[in-house]
Design a protein around this motif. Structure first.
Motif, mmCIF file in Angstrom:
data_model
loop_
_atom_site.group_PDB
_atom_site.id
_atom_site.type_symbol
_atom_site.label_atom_id
_atom_site.label_comp_id
_atom_site.label_asym_id
_atom_site.label_seq_id
_atom_site.Cartn_x
_atom_site.Cartn_y
_atom_site.Cartn_z
ATOM 1 N N LYS A 50 -4.300 -4.520 -1.753
ATOM 2 C CA LYS A 50 -3.234 -5.094 -2.583
ATOM 3 C C LYS A 50 -2.530 -4.001 -3.384
ATOM 4 O O LYS A 50 -1.298 -3.974 -3.471
ATOM 5 C CB LYS A 50 -3.799 -6.151 -3.533
ATOM 6 C CG LYS A 50 -4.283 -7.409 -2.848
ATOM 7 C CD LYS A 50 -4.904 -8.340 -3.882
ATOM 8 C CE LYS A 50 -5.845 -9.335 -3.256
ATOM 9 N NZ LYS A 50 -6.545 -10.140 -4.272
ATOM 10 N N LYS A 51 -3.328 -3.102 -3.950
ATOM 11 C CA LYS A 51 -2.769 -1.991 -4.730
ATOM 12 C C LYS A 51 -1.909 -1.094 -3.837
ATOM 13 O O LYS A 51 -0.820 -0.669 -4.231
ATOM 14 C CB LYS A 51 -3.909 -1.189 -5.364
ATOM 15 C CG LYS A 51 -3.453 -0.032 -6.218
ATOM 16 C CD LYS A 51 -4.647 0.687 -6.848
ATOM 17 C CE LYS A 51 -4.163 1.817 -7.733
ATOM 18 N NZ LYS A 51 -4.763 3.075 -7.450
ATOM 19 N N HIS A 54 1.426 -2.744 -3.131
ATOM 20 C CA HIS A 54 2.233 -2.735 -4.357
ATOM 21 C C HIS A 54 2.870 -1.353 -4.545
ATOM 22 O O HIS A 54 4.074 -1.244 -4.828
ATOM 23 C CB HIS A 54 1.368 -3.110 -5.567
ATOM 24 C CG HIS A 54 2.092 -3.013 -6.858
ATOM 25 N ND1 HIS A 54 3.034 -3.947 -7.261
ATOM 26 C CD2 HIS A 54 2.048 -2.065 -7.835
ATOM 27 C CE1 HIS A 54 3.537 -3.574 -8.421
ATOM 28 N NE2 HIS A 54 2.949 -2.442 -8.795
ATOM 29 N N SER A 58 6.834 -0.275 -4.305
ATOM 30 C CA SER A 58 7.429 0.409 -5.462
ATOM 31 C C SER A 58 8.122 1.705 -5.054
ATOM 32 O O SER A 58 9.133 2.077 -5.634
ATOM 33 C CB SER A 58 6.366 0.713 -6.518
ATOM 34 O OG SER A 58 5.840 -0.480 -7.036
#
Length: 168
Positions: A50-51, A54, A58
């Motif tokens: 998930k990180k 993300h 970004s």
């Protein structure tokens, strides 16, 4: 002859790939395999994956999951990731690699592929003309048909590593 299966790069893990550097080089889309590339086989998205997504979003990357699994598996993994996905992809056929690029708005020059299998993931990316990164499988537990392919992969990787050493 085996060279056709050689990955463009071979890394220990998806999570050590220098995605910022690759973005600076002009890459804008990443196609990912799921099982044993991002998480152990059959597992849901974990905090690390998930990180990663993300951070990739970004940076400005568009991402697409490309899996030979059926929709329930891929959809479950993607629930908290929220990227494009194609299930039942029939890798190494090139059709869905091209579809993934279309979904992301990228082309062969701006797209990367990341996967853990030579004869499906990497071979399909190579046939499509996409830069590819082979990663070591996250977990040893795999379906029997994959276990059998791993024996052949070891032979190809032996010659790949031997060839790389010649050019160092």
């Amino acid at each position: 002859m085996l060279e056709r299966f050689f990955p463009d790069e071979y890394m220990a893990s998806t999570y050590v790939i220098p995605f910022e550097k690759l973005y600076k080089e002009g890459y804008r889309g990443i196609i990912f395999d799921i099982d044993n590339t991002l998480v152990p086989h059959g597992a849901p998205a974990d905090e690390r994956s998930k990180k990663l997504f993300h951070e990739l979003k970004s940076m400005g990357y568009s991402c697409c999951l490309l899996s030979n699994n059926q929709e329930p598996r891929v959809k479950m993994f993607n629930e908290e990731i929220g990227v494009h996905y194609i299930c039942n992809a029939h890798k190494p056929a090139v059709k869905n690699y091209r579809k993934a690029m279309s979904l992301m708005g990228t082309n062969r020059e701006t797209t990367l592929f990341v996967g853990d299998q030579l004869f499906t993931d990497v071979w399909g990316a190579k046939r499509t003309g996409i830069r590819n990164i082979l990663v070591r499988p996250i977990h040893p537990k795999e379906e029997i048909q994959i276990v059998l392919k791993r024996y052949l992969e070891k032979i190809v990787l032996h010659f790949y590593i031997k060839e790389k050493k010649k050019h160092v």
